[in-house]
Design a protein around this motif. Structure first.
Motif, PDB file in Angstrom:
ATOM      1  N   ALA A   1       5.515 -15.675 -11.560  1.00  0.00           N
ATOM      2  CA  ALA A   1       5.864 -17.010 -11.047  1.00  0.00           C
ATOM      3  C   ALA A   1       7.375 -17.188 -11.096  1.00  0.00           C
ATOM      4  O   ALA A   1       8.031 -16.776 -12.043  1.00  0.00           O
ATOM      5  CB  ALA A   1       5.183 -18.097 -11.878  1.00  0.00           C
ATOM      6  N   MET A   2       7.881 -17.827 -10.079  1.00  0.00           N
ATOM      7  CA  MET A   2       9.323 -18.085  -9.994  1.00  0.00           C
ATOM      8  C   MET A   2       9.664 -19.227 -10.931  1.00  0.00           C
ATOM      9  O   MET A   2       9.093 -20.298 -10.841  1.00  0.00           O
ATOM     10  CB  MET A   2       9.661 -18.445  -8.529  1.00  0.00           C
ATOM     11  CG  MET A   2      11.120 -18.749  -8.274  1.00  0.00           C
ATOM     12  SD  MET A   2      12.176 -17.329  -8.597  1.00  0.00           S
ATOM     13  CE  MET A   2      13.776 -18.120  -8.661  1.00  0.00           C
ATOM     14  N   THR A   3      10.582 -18.970 -11.856  1.00  0.00           N
ATOM     15  CA  THR A   3      10.976 -20.049 -12.758  1.00  0.00           C
ATOM     16  C   THR A   3      12.125 -20.825 -12.130  1.00  0.00           C
ATOM     17  O   THR A   3      12.900 -20.284 -11.345  1.00  0.00           O
ATOM     18  CB  THR A   3      11.432 -19.504 -14.132  1.00  0.00           C
ATOM     19  OG1 THR A   3      12.431 -18.522 -13.916  1.00  0.00           O
ATOM     20  CG2 THR A   3      10.274 -18.909 -14.916  1.00  0.00           C
ATOM     21  N   GLU A   4      12.209 -22.081 -12.488  1.00  0.00           N
ATOM     22  CA  GLU A   4      13.249 -22.956 -11.976  1.00  0.00           C
ATOM     23  C   GLU A   4      14.606 -22.503 -12.507  1.00  0.00           C
ATOM     24  O   GLU A   4      14.719 -22.092 -13.646  1.00  0.00           O
ATOM     25  CB  GLU A   4      12.951 -24.383 -12.433  1.00  0.00           C
ATOM     26  CG  GLU A   4      13.837 -25.409 -11.784  1.00  0.00           C
ATOM     27  CD  GLU A   4      13.362 -26.836 -12.056  1.00  0.00           C
ATOM     28  OE1 GLU A   4      14.093 -27.753 -11.660  1.00  0.00           O
ATOM     29  OE2 GLU A   4      12.288 -27.012 -12.662  1.00  0.00           O
ATOM     30  N   THR A   5      15.610 -22.566 -11.653  1.00  0.00           N
ATOM     31  CA  THR A   5      16.972 -22.292 -12.102  1.00  0.00           C
ATOM     32  C   THR A   5      17.685 -23.622 -12.244  1.00  0.00           C
ATOM     33  O   THR A   5      17.674 -24.438 -11.324  1.00  0.00           O
ATOM     34  CB  THR A   5      17.725 -21.407 -11.085  1.00  0.00           C
ATOM     35  OG1 THR A   5      16.979 -20.215 -10.889  1.00  0.00           O
ATOM     36  CG2 THR A   5      19.111 -21.044 -11.596  1.00  0.00           C
ATOM     37  N   TYR A   6      18.280 -23.841 -13.394  1.00  0.00           N
ATOM     38  CA  TYR A   6      18.967 -25.106 -13.635  1.00  0.00           C
ATOM     39  C   TYR A   6      20.439 -24.983 -13.293  1.00  0.00           C
ATOM     40  O   TYR A   6      21.004 -23.898 -13.286  1.00  0.00           O
ATOM     41  CB  TYR A   6      18.800 -25.527 -15.101  1.00  0.00           C
ATOM     42  CG  TYR A   6      17.355 -25.765 -15.467  1.00  0.00           C
ATOM     43  CD1 TYR A   6      16.668 -26.866 -14.967  1.00  0.00           C
ATOM     44  CD2 TYR A   6      16.677 -24.879 -16.291  1.00  0.00           C
ATOM     45  CE1 TYR A   6      15.337 -27.085 -15.287  1.00  0.00           C
ATOM     46  CE2 TYR A   6      15.341 -25.084 -16.615  1.00  0.00           C
ATOM     47  CZ  TYR A   6      14.673 -26.198 -16.114  1.00  0.00           C
ATOM     48  OH  TYR A   6      13.360 -26.408 -16.417  1.00  0.00           O
ATOM     49  N   VAL A   7      21.056 -26.123 -13.008  1.00  0.00           N
ATOM     50  CA  VAL A   7      22.496 -26.173 -12.741  1.00  0.00           C
ATOM     51  C   VAL A   7      23.083 -27.311 -13.566  1.00  0.00           C
ATOM     52  O   VAL A   7      22.386 -28.252 -13.932  1.00  0.00           O
ATOM     53  CB  VAL A   7      22.812 -26.404 -11.239  1.00  0.00           C
ATOM     54  CG1 VAL A   7      22.402 -25.210 -10.403  1.00  0.00           C
ATOM     55  CG2 VAL A   7      22.149 -27.680 -10.730  1.00  0.00           C
ATOM     56  N   LEU A   8      24.371 -27.211 -13.848  1.00  0.00           N
ATOM     57  CA  LEU A   8      25.054 -28.284 -14.568  1.00  0.00           C
ATOM     58  C   LEU A   8      25.327 -29.429 -13.611  1.00  0.00           C
ATOM     59  O   LEU A   8      25.817 -29.219 -12.503  1.00  0.00           O
ATOM     60  CB  LEU A   8      26.373 -27.772 -15.155  1.00  0.00           C
ATOM     61  CG  LEU A   8      26.253 -26.716 -16.245  1.00  0.00           C
ATOM     62  CD1 LEU A   8      27.638 -26.200 -16.612  1.00  0.00           C
ATOM     63  CD2 LEU A   8      25.519 -27.237 -17.470  1.00  0.00           C
ATOM     64  N   GLY A   9      25.002 -30.639 -14.045  1.00  0.00           N
ATOM     65  CA  GLY A   9      25.290 -31.823 -13.245  1.00  0.00           C
ATOM     66  C   GLY A   9      26.754 -32.215 -13.343  1.00  0.00           C
ATOM     67  O   GLY A   9      27.532 -31.649 -14.122  1.00  0.00           O
ATOM     68  N   ALA A  10      27.132 -33.225 -12.563  1.00  0.00           N
ATOM     69  CA  ALA A  10      28.524 -33.684 -12.504  1.00  0.00           C
ATOM     70  C   ALA A  10      29.031 -34.132 -13.879  1.00  0.00           C
ATOM     71  O   ALA A  10      30.166 -33.851 -14.258  1.00  0.00           O
ATOM     72  CB  ALA A  10      28.657 -34.829 -11.497  1.00  0.00           C
TER      73      ALA A  10
END
Length: 153
Positions: A1-10
């Protein structure tokens, strides 16, 4: 399963302002590989803030690495809120360990103050054990700070 990739918010990115570049690099790499989302709660800290924290008992030192841009606090982000809870802190420590090794940056983590982050296990259970072992080595009121990462100078 593809796991979510997180990003840093503003807000997280803004809080990295003034933090030393090698540490910023590690945090940015860590968010992209972490299975647990996190927010940058604090980076560079003013002397006034440090004094206020000291007064409230949030910190035990006036010699904080936050004052020099050598530290960040990464707090798990769970369902839209920052959650200071160990089970979700461990996977972030693993991601930071992996990222620090990949970037060749020596870090200390507030969960195990007396060892380099790179020398800790590479899985959440191992990290959890390392914290427990640290508590045995350092009995008493040691300040465990799971969100805290700092450059080793």
């Amino acid at each position: 399963a593809m796991t979510e990739t997180y990003v840093l918010g503003a807000r997280s990115l803004a809080r990295l302002s003034g933090v030393k570049e090698p540490l910023v690099r590690v945090v940015k790499r860590a968010i992209s590989i972490s299975p647990q989302d996190f927010t940058v709660q604090e980076g560079l800290r003013t002397l006034e803030t440090q004094r206020a924290y000291m007064k409230r008992g949030v910190t035990r030192t006036m010699n904080s690495k936050h004052l020099t841009g050598d530290a960040v606090d990464l707090v798990p982000w769970v369902e839209g809120t920052p959650r200071w809870e160990w089970p979700v802190i461990y996977p972030i420590a693993v991601a930071m360990r992996t990222a620090a090794r990949a970037e060749g940056v020596a870090l200390r983590w507030g969960g195990v103050w007396d060892r380099k982050l790179a020398d800790l296990p590479d899985d959440a259970d191992g990290i959890k054990r390392a914290v427990a072992e640290y508590c045995v080595r350092h009995p008493g009121p040691d300040f465990l700070d799971g969100p805290h990462y700092e450059l080793i100078s």
